[in-house]
Design a protein around this motif. Structure first.
Motif, PDB file in Angstrom:
ATOM      1  N   SER A 248      79.651  34.348  85.745  1.00  0.00           N
ATOM      2  CA  SER A 248      80.479  33.995  86.805  1.00  0.00           C
ATOM      3  C   SER A 248      80.243  34.669  88.001  1.00  0.00           C
ATOM      4  CB  SER A 248      81.878  34.068  86.482  1.00  0.00           C
ATOM      5  OG  SER A 248      82.172  33.823  85.195  1.00  0.00           O
ATOM      6  N   SER A 249      79.827  35.999  87.994  1.00  0.00           N
ATOM      7  CA  SER A 249      79.588  36.630  89.064  1.00  0.00           C
ATOM      8  C   SER A 249      78.263  36.358  89.457  1.00  0.00           C
ATOM      9  CB  SER A 249      79.272  38.269  88.689  1.00  0.00           C
ATOM     10  OG  SER A 249      78.707  39.065  89.657  1.00  0.00           O
TER      11      SER A 249
ATOM     12  N   LYS B  92      78.610  32.881  91.480  1.00  0.00           N
ATOM     13  CA  LYS B  92      79.270  33.459  92.707  1.00  0.00           C
ATOM     14  C   LYS B  92      78.187  33.559  93.621  1.00  0.00           C
ATOM     15  CE  LYS B  92      83.031  35.721  94.872  1.00  0.00           C
ATOM     16  NZ  LYS B  92      84.094  36.551  94.795  1.00  0.00           N
TER      17      LYS B  92
ATOM     18  N   GLU C  26      85.944  28.412  99.867  1.00  0.00           N
ATOM     19  CA  GLU C  26      87.181  28.040  99.218  1.00  0.00           C
ATOM     20  C   GLU C  26      86.589  27.444  97.812  1.00  0.00           C
ATOM     21  OE1 GLU C  26      89.845  29.101  99.404  1.00  0.00           O
ATOM     22  OE2 GLU C  26      91.147  27.716  97.820  1.00  0.00           O
TER      23      GLU C  26
ATOM     24  N   ARG D  35      85.376  30.311  95.566  1.00  0.00           N
ATOM     25  CA  ARG D  35      86.469  30.975  94.983  1.00  0.00           C
ATOM     26  C   ARG D  35      86.898  30.305  93.658  1.00  0.00           C
ATOM     27  NH1 ARG D  35      91.976  32.660  95.623  1.00  0.00           N
ATOM     28  NH2 ARG D  35      92.581  30.673  96.071  1.00  0.00           N
TER      29      ARG D  35
ATOM     30  N   ALA E 293      84.284  30.570  90.921  1.00  0.00           N
ATOM     31  CA  ALA E 293      84.315  31.908  90.413  1.00  0.00           C
ATOM     32  C   ALA E 293      85.635  32.274  89.405  1.00  0.00           C
ATOM     33  CB  ALA E 293      84.484  33.066  91.362  1.00  0.00           C
ATOM     34  N   ILE E 294      86.824  31.611  89.934  1.00  0.00           N
ATOM     35  CA  ILE E 294      87.961  32.028  88.852  1.00  0.00           C
ATOM     36  C   ILE E 294      87.851  31.134  87.651  1.00  0.00           C
ATOM     37  CG2 ILE E 294      90.372  32.037  88.900  1.00  0.00           C
ATOM     38  CD1 ILE E 294      90.483  32.389  92.035  1.00  0.00           C
TER      39      ILE E 294
ATOM     40  N   TYR F 122      85.295  32.156  85.434  1.00  0.00           N
ATOM     41  CA  TYR F 122      85.453  33.539  84.782  1.00  0.00           C
ATOM     42  C   TYR F 122      86.450  33.511  83.672  1.00  0.00           C
ATOM     43  CZ  TYR F 122      87.074  38.507  84.696  1.00  0.00           C
ATOM     44  OH  TYR F 122      87.413  39.840  84.348  1.00  0.00           O
ATOM     45  N   GLU F 123      87.437  32.809  83.830  1.00  0.00           N
ATOM     46  CA  GLU F 123      88.440  32.430  82.998  1.00  0.00           C
ATOM     47  C   GLU F 123      87.994  31.929  81.624  1.00  0.00           C
ATOM     48  OE1 GLU F 123      91.646  33.373  82.873  1.00  0.00           O
ATOM     49  OE2 GLU F 123      92.572  33.271  84.463  1.00  0.00           O
TER      50      GLU F 123
ATOM     51  N   LYS G 127      94.281  24.539  87.402  1.00  0.00           N
ATOM     52  CA  LYS G 127      94.730  24.616  88.870  1.00  0.00           C
ATOM     53  C   LYS G 127      93.689  25.061  89.705  1.00  0.00           C
ATOM     54  CE  LYS G 127      97.248  28.534  91.250  1.00  0.00           C
ATOM     55  NZ  LYS G 127      97.716  29.900  90.850  1.00  0.00           N
ATOM     56  N   TYR G 128      92.522  25.573  89.206  1.00  0.00           N
ATOM     57  CA  TYR G 128      91.345  26.027  90.186  1.00  0.00           C
ATOM     58  C   TYR G 128      90.096  24.860  90.206  1.00  0.00           C
ATOM     59  CZ  TYR G 128      93.451  30.359  91.380  1.00  0.00           C
ATOM     60  OH  TYR G 128      94.327  31.254  91.976  1.00  0.00           O
TER      61      TYR G 128
ATOM     62  N   ARG H 183      94.690  23.752  98.069  1.00  0.00           N
ATOM     63  CA  ARG H 183      95.666  24.143  96.932  1.00  0.00           C
ATOM     64  C   ARG H 183      96.090  25.470  97.362  1.00  0.00           C
ATOM     65  NH1 ARG H 183      93.373  22.501  91.068  1.00  0.00           N
ATOM     66  NH2 ARG H 183      92.860  20.225  91.746  1.00  0.00           N
TER      67      ARG H 183
ATOM     68  N   LEU I  43      94.609  36.601  88.633  1.00  0.00           N
ATOM     69  CA  LEU I  43      93.856  35.363  88.847  1.00  0.00           C
ATOM     70  C   LEU I  43      94.768  34.035  88.909  1.00  0.00           C
ATOM     71  CD1 LEU I  43      91.244  36.127  85.800  1.00  0.00           C
ATOM     72  CD2 LEU I  43      90.640  35.893  88.224  1.00  0.00           C
TER      73      LEU I  43
ATOM     74  N   LYS J 154      96.545  35.092  95.964  1.00  0.00           N
ATOM     75  CA  LYS J 154      95.581  34.585  96.950  1.00  0.00           C
ATOM     76  C   LYS J 154      95.534  35.239  98.374  1.00  0.00           C
ATOM     77  CE  LYS J 154      94.283  30.195  98.907  1.00  0.00           C
ATOM     78  NZ  LYS J 154      94.617  28.945  99.417  1.00  0.00           N
TER      79      LYS J 154
ATOM     80  N   ARG K 241      85.684  42.981  87.784  1.00  0.00           N
ATOM     81  CA  ARG K 241      85.265  41.692  87.879  1.00  0.00           C
ATOM     82  C   ARG K 241      86.569  40.840  88.501  1.00  0.00           C
ATOM     83  NH1 ARG K 241      80.275  41.333  87.172  1.00  0.00           N
ATOM     84  NH2 ARG K 241      79.261  42.326  85.196  1.00  0.00           N
TER      85      ARG K 241
ATOM     86  N   GLU L 132      86.442  41.211  91.984  1.00  0.00           N
ATOM     87  CA  GLU L 132      85.321  40.637  92.475  1.00  0.00           C
ATOM     88  C   GLU L 132      85.514  38.980  92.899  1.00  0.00           C
ATOM     89  OE1 GLU L 132      81.941  40.390  90.095  1.00  0.00           O
ATOM     90  OE2 GLU L 132      80.723  39.365  91.219  1.00  0.00           O
ATOM     91  N   MET L 133      86.063  38.209  91.642  1.00  0.00           N
ATOM     92  CA  MET L 133      86.338  36.932  91.851  1.00  0.00           C
ATOM     93  C   MET L 133      87.366  36.584  92.687  1.00  0.00           C
ATOM     94  SD  MET L 133      84.088  36.264  89.380  1.00  0.00           S
ATOM     95  CE  MET L 133      83.302  36.999  88.309  1.00  0.00           C
ATOM     96  N   MET L 134      88.190  37.748  93.217  1.00  0.00           N
ATOM     97  CA  MET L 134      89.194  37.330  94.150  1.00  0.00           C
ATOM     98  C   MET L 134      88.847  37.640  95.653  1.00  0.00           C
ATOM     99  SD  MET L 134      91.153  35.914  91.955  1.00  0.00           S
ATOM    100  CE  MET L 134      92.912  35.414  92.907  1.00  0.00           C
ATOM    101  N   ASP L 135      87.810  38.267  95.897  1.00  0.00           N
ATOM    102  CA  ASP L 135      87.272  38.704  96.908  1.00  0.00           C
ATOM    103  C   ASP L 135      88.074  39.931  97.397  1.00  0.00           C
ATOM    104  OD1 ASP L 135      85.017  36.966  97.289  1.00  0.00           O
ATOM    105  OD2 ASP L 135      86.530  35.327  97.688  1.00  0.00           O
TER     106      ASP L 135
ATOM    107  N   LYS M  97      79.135  46.436  93.213  1.00  0.00           N
ATOM    108  CA  LYS M  97      79.790  45.203  93.991  1.00  0.00           C
ATOM    109  C   LYS M  97      79.906  45.783  95.238  1.00  0.00           C
ATOM    110  CE  LYS M  97      79.382  42.727  90.514  1.00  0.00           C
ATOM    111  NZ  LYS M  97      78.286  41.678  90.824  1.00  0.00           N
TER     112      LYS M  97
ATOM    113  N   SER N 119     100.118  32.222  95.237  1.00  0.00           N
ATOM    114  CA  SER N 119      99.636  30.966  95.071  1.00  0.00           C
ATOM    115  C   SER N 119     100.240  30.339  93.640  1.00  0.00           C
ATOM    116  CB  SER N 119      98.261  31.044  94.863  1.00  0.00           C
ATOM    117  OG  SER N 119      97.365  30.139  94.263  1.00  0.00           O
ATOM    118  N   ARG N 120     100.952  29.398  93.770  1.00  0.00           N
ATOM    119  CA  ARG N 120     101.205  28.827  92.453  1.00  0.00           C
ATOM    120  C   ARG N 120     100.960  27.397  92.125  1.00  0.00           C
ATOM    121  NH1 ARG N 120     104.145  30.562  88.065  1.00  0.00           N
ATOM    122  NH2 ARG N 120     104.232  28.504  86.807  1.00  0.00           N
TER     123      ARG N 120
END
Lengths: 146, 116
Positions: A23-24, A27, A38, A41, A44-45, A48-49, A117-118, A146, B37, B41, B57, B60-63, B86, B115-116
């Protein structure tokens, strides 16, 4: 960028510390080609999940990523135990992760709901005893934020 | 505030130095990376008591720009190496999670978008 850029990764199943490397890398590649931040992001999320899930539940697997100007398609394939009840697995908070995984900050039953969701679309092909393939797409430009 | 301000407010030790002049406006505190995750946001600081490489990690994914280990926890060499790779700032404070979050909040850092 007019062509589709394709990348393949092996996700090792025996080393939790390496989960997320693919994932890294994706990204990093998306950033380098100037993709929509966006969308980066979200990719990546979601990926990664997916990677974390493969490591936790399936002993690793493979990831294939296609980057097009308008979308990113990701296919994560494992040969793990499969998902018995996908509907239940999609429910927030439902988890079959062992206690040791929870101690590492995962396994709260948010993985698949989070991926949904993503991503702009996701599909799960799974067979108990055979494995799981997760298809995910993130559009470069989403119509609604979103 | 900047990362430098965070260091001062939390009396924190710099474990790995990224951009200490970077501006940070929001933060979140959690020991559950799945929740970070799922619900976070636009936060730039992560406070946690977990010390495995997946914390880096996740950030990183969440900036995120800065990770703060609370309760005086020492991250391992693998965590520090990944953070350096990183270019992420890693701090360590002896404050507990509640106190560390409270100190940053009262000094102007907000919880940011949920963020929901």
């Amino acid at each position: 960028m007019n062509n589709v850029l394709s990348f393949d990764y092996t996700v090792p199943g025996d080393d939790f510390t390496r989960a997320g490397e693919a994932s890294s890398d994706v990204k990093h590649k998306l950033k380098k080609i100037g993709y929509n931040p966006e969308a980066i992001r979200k990719v990546a999320i979601a990926m990664y999940e997916g990677e974390i899930n493969m490591v936790i539940h399936a002993g690793g697997g493979n990831a294939h990523v296609d980057i097009s100007p308008d979308r990113v398609n990701m296919v994560l394939r494992d040969h793990g135990p499969g998902i018995e009840n996908v509907e239940l697995a999609m429910r927030e908070g439902y988890s079959t992760a062992p206690e040791k995984v929870r101690a590492l900050g995962f396994g709260a039953g948010m993985g698949l709901p989070n991926i949904k969701k993503y991503t702009d679309s996701m599909k799960i092909d799974t067979e108990v005893g055979k494995g799981t393939t997760l298809y995910m797409t993130v559009l470069a430009e989403h119509k609604t934020a979103r | 505030m900047t990362v430098k301000d965070v260091i001062r407010i939390l009396d924190a030790e710099v474990v790995s130095e990224g951009d200490l002049g970077a501006e940070v406006k929001t933060a979140c505190g959690s020991d559950m990376m799945s929740d970070v995750l799922a619900f976070v946001k636009d936060q730039s600081v992560l406070l946690t008591g977990l010390t495995n490489p997946q914390v880096v990690r996740t950030a990183e994914m969440m900036d995120m720009r800065c990770i703060i280990f609370v309760r005086g926890k020492d991250p391992g060499a693998d965590v520090i190496a990944l953070a350096k790779q990183k270019d992420m700032t890693v701090l360590k404070t002896n404050h507990r999670m509640f106190t560390a979050c409270g100190l940053l909040y009262t000094n102007g850092l907000s919880g940011g978008t949920f963020s929901r």
